[in-house]
Write a protein that holds these residues in place. Structure first.
Motif, PDB file in Angstrom:
ATOM      1  N   THR A  19       1.431  11.669   7.476  1.00 24.87           N
ATOM      2  CA  THR A  19       2.732  11.238   7.431  1.00 24.87           C
ATOM      3  C   THR A  19       3.628  12.100   8.335  1.00 24.87           C
ATOM      4  O   THR A  19       3.609  13.530   8.314  1.00 24.87           O
ATOM      5  CB  THR A  19       3.473  11.453   5.841  1.00 24.87           C
ATOM      6  N   ARG A  21       7.762  12.722  10.131  1.00 21.82           N
ATOM      7  CA  ARG A  21       9.152  12.261  10.385  1.00 21.82           C
ATOM      8  C   ARG A  21       9.114  12.467  11.909  1.00 21.82           C
ATOM      9  O   ARG A  21       8.768  13.524  12.583  1.00 21.82           O
ATOM     10  CB  ARG A  21       9.852  13.233   9.571  1.00 21.82           C
ATOM     11  N   GLY A  48       6.585   3.291   5.637  1.00 24.77           N
ATOM     12  CA  GLY A  48       7.769   4.158   5.979  1.00 24.77           C
ATOM     13  C   GLY A  48       9.016   3.525   6.029  1.00 24.77           C
ATOM     14  O   GLY A  48       9.382   2.362   5.364  1.00 24.77           O
ATOM     15  N   LEU A  61       9.950   7.529   9.465  1.00 27.70           N
ATOM     16  CA  LEU A  61       9.136   8.424   8.845  1.00 27.70           C
ATOM     17  C   LEU A  61       7.687   7.446   8.976  1.00 27.70           C
ATOM     18  O   LEU A  61       7.961   6.229   8.504  1.00 27.70           O
ATOM     19  CB  LEU A  61       9.424   8.488   7.226  1.00 27.70           C
ATOM     20  N   SER A  63       3.806   6.628   7.739  1.00 23.72           N
ATOM     21  CA  SER A  63       2.666   6.957   7.125  1.00 23.72           C
ATOM     22  C   SER A  63       1.454   6.078   7.123  1.00 23.72           C
ATOM     23  O   SER A  63       1.735   4.945   6.844  1.00 23.72           O
ATOM     24  CB  SER A  63       3.068   7.321   5.848  1.00 23.72           C
ATOM     25  N   VAL A  69      -0.877   6.239  13.006  1.00 17.09           N
ATOM     26  CA  VAL A  69       0.185   7.062  12.893  1.00 17.09           C
ATOM     27  C   VAL A  69       0.274   7.599  14.390  1.00 17.09           C
ATOM     28  O   VAL A  69       1.425   7.816  15.118  1.00 17.09           O
ATOM     29  CB  VAL A  69       0.381   8.187  11.868  1.00 17.09           C
ATOM     30  N   ASP A  97       7.786  10.784   0.340  1.00 13.50           N
ATOM     31  CA  ASP A  97       7.235   9.392  -0.063  1.00 13.50           C
ATOM     32  C   ASP A  97       7.633   8.544   0.917  1.00 13.50           C
ATOM     33  O   ASP A  97       8.801   8.239   0.913  1.00 13.50           O
ATOM     34  CB  ASP A  97       7.617   9.290  -1.587  1.00 13.50           C
ATOM     35  N   PRO A  98       6.580   7.776   1.671  1.00 16.34           N
ATOM     36  CA  PRO A  98       7.157   6.668   2.504  1.00 16.34           C
ATOM     37  C   PRO A  98       7.292   5.357   1.796  1.00 16.34           C
ATOM     38  O   PRO A  98       7.967   4.441   2.347  1.00 16.34           O
ATOM     39  CB  PRO A  98       5.849   6.646   3.391  1.00 16.34           C
TER      40      PRO A  98
END
Length: 108
Positions: A19, A21, A48, A61, A63, A69, A97-98
């Motif tokens: 994950t 950002r 995300g 975001l 994930s 990713v 949390d996505p």
């Protein structure tokens, strides 16, 4: 009886999700960057969200599978959709949390 116990055993866990950002700067608002991000992330099977920020950047975001990713961040977001001009991209590990699926969120 043993076969029933085996059938009820959960399947092995998939590889750990990654994950990140991400903040993308440049000409990234008003060029369909968010819609492109939603479509591209869904194609890669990522969870995300993406949103505009009042400072003119786009934040997301991502994930999912680490390879997907990395593909999204390092290859796709560094270029963006055709009308975008990406001048900077920052990525940070995240424990947020996505959620399920990939969506567009309101501007912050």
């Amino acid at each position: 009886m043993n076969a029933i116990a085996t059938a009820a055993t959960p399947s092995p866990m998939p590889p750990s999700a990654k994950t990140l950002r991400v903040v993308v700067k440049g000409r990234v608002q008003g060029v369909f960057f968010r819609d492109w991000t939603v479509q591209t992330a869904r194609e890669l099977g990522l969870n995300g969200w993406v949103r505009n920020r009042r400072d003119g950047s786009v934040e997301a975001l991502f994930s999912g599978d680490p390879t997907a990713v990395d593909e999204m961040v390092e290859r796709r977001c560094r270029v963006g959709p055709p009308a975008a001009v990406v001048t900077a991209l920052s990525a940070f590990p995240s424990e947020d949390d996505p959620g399920q699926g990939f969506q567009r969120k309101p501007t912050v």
